[in-house]
Design an enzyme around this catalytic site. Structure first.
Site, PDB file in Angstrom:
ATOM      1  CG  HIS A 258       6.946   0.026  10.290  1.00  0.00           C
ATOM      2  ND1 HIS A 258       7.004  -0.472  11.575  1.00  0.00           N
ATOM      3  CD2 HIS A 258       6.568   1.319  10.409  1.00  0.00           C
ATOM      4  CE1 HIS A 258       6.661   0.479  12.435  1.00  0.00           C
ATOM      5  NE2 HIS A 258       6.393   1.580  11.748  1.00  0.00           N
TER       6      HIS A 258
ATOM      7  CG  ASP B 113      -0.248  -0.129   2.536  1.00  0.00           C
ATOM      8  OD1 ASP B 113       0.868  -0.706   2.585  1.00  0.00           O
ATOM      9  OD2 ASP B 113      -0.793   0.344   3.539  1.00  0.00           O
TER      10      ASP B 113
END
Length: 319
Positions: free
Chosen positions: A246, A11
């Site tokens: 991340h 995303d």
């Protein structure tokens, strides 16, 4: 050494952009495709962001597919305001990049994933760094892929630390806990790279200045994008003194598992209202000798950051 075939399921916000750069920069990886998801941005915007980043990095041969636009539990997706705060309205730190020459692929993203598993089998690495909606849909359509695919390493979840949406829930899992539960309780073997370890992998302006000093288009652009992320973290997580890597850390672990120490566990994802999206041991399978999830609980941060900076800086020197 034969390159490892990799698909990223993104995303594409800021840390996803760094994940793309890490995969493109790594000589061990043949990035065969990107599947778009929703989360940091709407799926259509994330797909365009992926194509923009690939063009910036000279990787215009990588196809980008548009995945599912919303969770399996709903008929639409509303972007959370915090996502725009952290990643910028456009998802890439308000940095304007030219529209890419390459268009999104017209084929079905779920079929692309299934076909890739059929073609490459154990040689394929899948790294989902957003919700698990696309992977869950592929498993429902072709359940046999759970035992055919080589390596699935997700960025998501939190086992030993609080979540970043609720006390128990990490953002990617929170987008579609039902899909995540389908994935976690399937026969699929996966590695969970969650907040337990990603919050330890911090980048600061010292590193982005090294990119800026290169004087290249990609070096300056990524410095601008990541500085926006670092500034957002100063508001949301002032105690960290940097931004968490991340998604690129999940890509790093997928290629080199020695970056983390893992705990073997059978897990599930809760979907009740009170504890929605909690990634935790599955009471029904705790005593089963075979486990299907490796949860990263500790990280060799120094080794990873050294590799991350070497790979990306070398890439940015060339573009």
């Amino acid at each position: 050494m034969a390159q490892k075939k990799m698909i990223l399921d993104l995303d594409t916000g800021i840390d996803d952009a760094m994940a793309i750069a890490y995969a493109v920069a790594n000589p061990e990886v043949d990035l065969i495709g990107i599947i778009g998801s929703y989360g940091n941005v709407y799926v259509e915007d994330g797909v365009i962001n992926s194509l923009k980043i690939l063009e910036l990095l000279g990787a215009t041969d990588v196809p980008v597919y548009t995945g599912l636009p919303h969770s399996s539990e709903s008929d639409h997706f509303d972007r959370m305001p915090i996502s725009a705060e952290i990643h910028g309205e456009n998802g890439i730190g308000q940095v304007e990049l030219p529209m890419p020459a390459r268009k999104p692929e017209t084929g079905d993203a779920i079929d692309f994933l299934i076909d890739s598993v059929k073609q490459y089998g154990k040689d394929l690495i899948l790294v989902p760094t957003g919700p698990l909606t696309n992977l869950s849909a592929a498993i429902e359509k072709a359940p046999e892929i759970t035992t055919e695919i080589g390596n699935v390493t997700i960025m998501g979840g939190a086992l030993t630390v609080p979540g970043n949406v609720t006390q128990v829930t990490e953002a990617n899992i929170n987008q579609d806990a039902s899909a995540a539960n389908n994935v976690f309780t399937s026969p699929l073997h996966l590695t969970m790279v969650g907040l337990d370890v990603t919050l330890r992998t911090l980048l600061t302006r010292k590193e982005t200045q090294q990119w800026r000093d290169l004087g290249t288009a990609s070096g300056k652009t990524f410095a601008d994008i990541v500085d926006y992320y670092i500034k957002a973290y100063e508001v949301t997580s002032p105690d960290l003194h940097g931004c968490a890597l991340h998604d690129p850390f999940a890509v790093g672990v997928a290629i080199d598992p020695s970056f983390v120490t893992t705990l073997d566990l059978n897990m599930y994802v809760t979907t009740d209202k009170e504890y929605y999206g909690r990634t935790v041991g599955d009471p029904a399978r705790l005593d089963e000798p075979e486990t299907n999830v490796k949860v990263a609980v500790n990280a060799d941060v120094d080794a990873y950051l050294a590799t991350f900076m070497k790979l990306l800086t070398t890439l940015f020197e060339e573009h």
